[in-house]
Scaffold this active site. Structure first.
Site, PDB file in Angstrom:
ATOM      1  N   GLY A   1      33.937   0.669 -14.809  1.00 31.04           N
ATOM      2  CA  GLY A   1      35.037   1.608 -15.366  1.00 31.04           C
ATOM      3  C   GLY A   1      35.567   2.432 -13.895  1.00 31.04           C
ATOM      4  O   GLY A   1      35.204   1.914 -12.960  1.00 31.04           O
TER       5      GLY A   1
ATOM      6  N   ARG B   1      30.991  -7.779 -20.313  1.00 27.55           N
ATOM      7  CA  ARG B   1      30.406  -8.105 -21.619  1.00 27.55           C
ATOM      8  C   ARG B   1      30.451  -9.538 -21.793  1.00 27.55           C
ATOM      9  O   ARG B   1      31.432 -10.157 -21.841  1.00 27.55           O
ATOM     10  CB  ARG B   1      30.955  -7.514 -22.781  1.00 27.55           C
ATOM     11  CG  ARG B   1      29.737  -6.688 -23.480  1.00 27.55           C
ATOM     12  CD  ARG B   1      30.755  -6.253 -24.840  1.00 27.55           C
ATOM     13  NE  ARG B   1      30.045  -4.755 -25.040  1.00 27.55           N
ATOM     14  CZ  ARG B   1      31.167  -3.825 -25.008  1.00 27.55           C
ATOM     15  NH1 ARG B   1      32.681  -4.009 -24.849  1.00 27.55           N
ATOM     16  NH2 ARG B   1      30.761  -2.318 -25.411  1.00 27.55           N
TER      17      ARG B   1
ATOM     18  N   ARG C   1      22.651   7.446 -16.857  1.00 26.42           N
ATOM     19  CA  ARG C   1      21.715   8.044 -17.510  1.00 26.42           C
ATOM     20  C   ARG C   1      20.465   7.467 -17.436  1.00 26.42           C
ATOM     21  O   ARG C   1      20.429   6.074 -17.225  1.00 26.42           O
ATOM     22  CB  ARG C   1      22.165   8.070 -19.021  1.00 26.42           C
ATOM     23  CG  ARG C   1      23.403   9.079 -19.564  1.00 26.42           C
ATOM     24  CD  ARG C   1      23.038  10.515 -19.368  1.00 26.42           C
ATOM     25  NE  ARG C   1      24.281  11.296 -19.856  1.00 26.42           N
ATOM     26  CZ  ARG C   1      25.229  11.758 -18.974  1.00 26.42           C
ATOM     27  NH1 ARG C   1      25.052  11.338 -17.660  1.00 26.42           N
ATOM     28  NH2 ARG C   1      25.893  12.429 -19.304  1.00 26.42           N
TER      29      ARG C   1
ATOM     30  N   GLU D   1      15.052  14.415 -18.698  1.00 28.24           N
ATOM     31  CA  GLU D   1      15.381  15.322 -17.324  1.00 28.24           C
ATOM     32  C   GLU D   1      15.007  16.511 -17.961  1.00 28.24           C
ATOM     33  O   GLU D   1      15.404  16.721 -19.140  1.00 28.24           O
ATOM     34  CB  GLU D   1      16.794  14.919 -17.360  1.00 28.24           C
ATOM     35  CG  GLU D   1      17.131  13.744 -16.555  1.00 28.24           C
ATOM     36  CD  GLU D   1      18.530  13.509 -16.205  1.00 28.24           C
ATOM     37  OE1 GLU D   1      19.641  14.571 -16.235  1.00 28.24           O
ATOM     38  OE2 GLU D   1      18.907  12.272 -15.839  1.00 28.24           O
TER      39      GLU D   1
ATOM     40  N   HIS E   1      20.031  15.041 -11.094  1.00 31.69           N
ATOM     41  CA  HIS E   1      21.473  14.683 -11.724  1.00 31.69           C
ATOM     42  C   HIS E   1      22.566  15.561 -11.032  1.00 31.69           C
ATOM     43  O   HIS E   1      22.813  16.775 -11.808  1.00 31.69           O
ATOM     44  CB  HIS E   1      21.007  15.153 -13.103  1.00 31.69           C
ATOM     45  CG  HIS E   1      22.325  14.449 -14.177  1.00 31.69           C
ATOM     46  ND1 HIS E   1      21.949  14.032 -15.277  1.00 31.69           N
ATOM     47  CD2 HIS E   1      23.536  14.196 -13.914  1.00 31.69           C
ATOM     48  CE1 HIS E   1      22.790  13.445 -15.816  1.00 31.69           C
ATOM     49  NE2 HIS E   1      23.839  13.455 -15.090  1.00 31.69           N
TER      50      HIS E   1
HETATM   51  C1  GLV Z   1      27.318  13.763 -15.869  1.00 32.39           C
HETATM   52  O1  GLV Z   1      26.247  12.955 -15.909  1.00 32.39           O
HETATM   53  C2  GLV Z   1      28.306  13.590 -16.572  1.00 32.39           C
HETATM   54  O2  GLV Z   1      28.143  12.724 -17.627  1.00 32.39           O
HETATM   55  O3  GLV Z   1      29.473  14.239 -16.285  1.00 32.39           O
END
Ligand code: GLV
Length: 300
Positions: free
Chosen positions: A155, A178, A225, A254, A273
């Site tokens: 994306g 997919r 994630r 996290e 992150h």
């Molecule tokens: C960060 O991980 C976000 O989803 O903006």
């Protein structure tokens, strides 16, 4: 006067915008996320919330706060939110797409280079006083020029990373679609970067089987994630040399406690992150969060 509660201190641009539009804005004074009980308490007396991914916007929270017009997440990912319940209850949910694409693609690009060129073990050598000589055989990594980059989640962010990698290193970029055969997709990649949202379908999209399909020289980058990778399988693969290295901006959980065994591996780079952590992106996220709220009240 409509009241907005912001669960963490953020760059002020959006807060000023909301105040200029006549909203009363209250910002949490804590320098850490609120407990669920604290958030519940704060939510009672406001009309809208700007939250972060550390706030769990779950069924119970939503059902007890049906008076909220909008909850807008200071992130693009909304896996902290029960979207279905929010939709059922008519509570609008906002997020911050687009404005953090560049920053997150940059972090993925940086992790790709850092993992390919052994930044972690090389920095440790310098910091520990083990840098004695030029080492003809030390810290050898893999060049990126002309190599194959595979992106799962092709994306906005994945495509932007692809442009950067192609532009800088003439990498051959492929997006996973997919229905594609995953093993075929993975088997000759030099770098895999993951950019899917976390959903039940994408949880552990890269696990033991997928890692086993990759080359021993492969690098895995994850800025999506933590749970999109089976982290235990990744740990074993990095430890045994089944893949070359990894660059992670996200982990499970996290924060990842400092005693976690992943930190003991010299071939993994872990960032706390920080994908969207540029002044530019965070300023734009602040403004977009405010606009989400302004628009939600304009609509009805
Ligand atoms: C960060 O991980 C976000 O989803 O903006």
């Amino acid at each position: 006067m409509k009241k907005v509660f912001v669960t963490r201190k953020i760059l002020p641009d959006g807060i000023e915008l909301l105040r200029n539009k006549g909203f009363e804005v209250l910002v949490s004074s804590k320098d850490e996320p609120l407990t669920p009980a604290e958030l519940m308490e704060k939510a009672k007396n406001v009309d809208a919330i700007i939250c972060t991914m550390a706030d769990s916007i779950n069924k119970e929270f939503l059902e007890k706060n049906t008076h909220l017009k909008i909850i807008t997440n200071y992130a693009v990912g909304t896996n902290n939110t029960d979207m279905e319940t929010a939709a059922k209850l008519g509570i609008k949910i906002g997020n911050t797409p687009d404005v953090l694409t560049e920053a997150t693609a940059e972090i993925a690009f940086g992790l790709m280079i850092a993992a390919a060129r052994n930044f972690r073990s090389a920095m440790q050598t310098a910091e520990r006083g083990e840098w004695k000589h030029f080492e003809p055989l030390g810290h050898l990594g893999h060049a990126l020029l002309g190599k194959k980059l595979g992106v799962i989640g092709y994306g906005r962010i994945g495509q932007r990373l692809g442009e950067m990698a192609h532009g800088a290193f003439k990498m051959e970029v492929r997006g996973y679609k997919r229905g594609d055969d995953m093993n075929e997709f993975l088997k000759d990649l030099d770098v895999l970067s993951i950019h899917v949202p976390l959903t039940p379908e994408t949880k552990h999209i890269v696990g033991i089987k997928e890692i086993a399909a990759m080359k021993k020289t492969a690098i895995i980058v994850n800025t999506a994630r933590g749970d999109v990778i089976d982290q235990d399988a990744l740990y074993e693969a990095l430890k045994s040399g089944a893949i070359f290295s990894a660059g992670l901006d996200v982990t499970t959980p996290e924060p990842l406690v400092p005693t976690h065994p992943l930190y003991n591996l010299p071939n993994v780079i872990i960032l706390p992150h920080i994908g969207s952590a540029t002044y530019e992106a965070r300023r734009a996220m602040s403004i977009l969060s405010a606009e989400n709220i302004i628009n939600a009240f304009l609509i009805d």
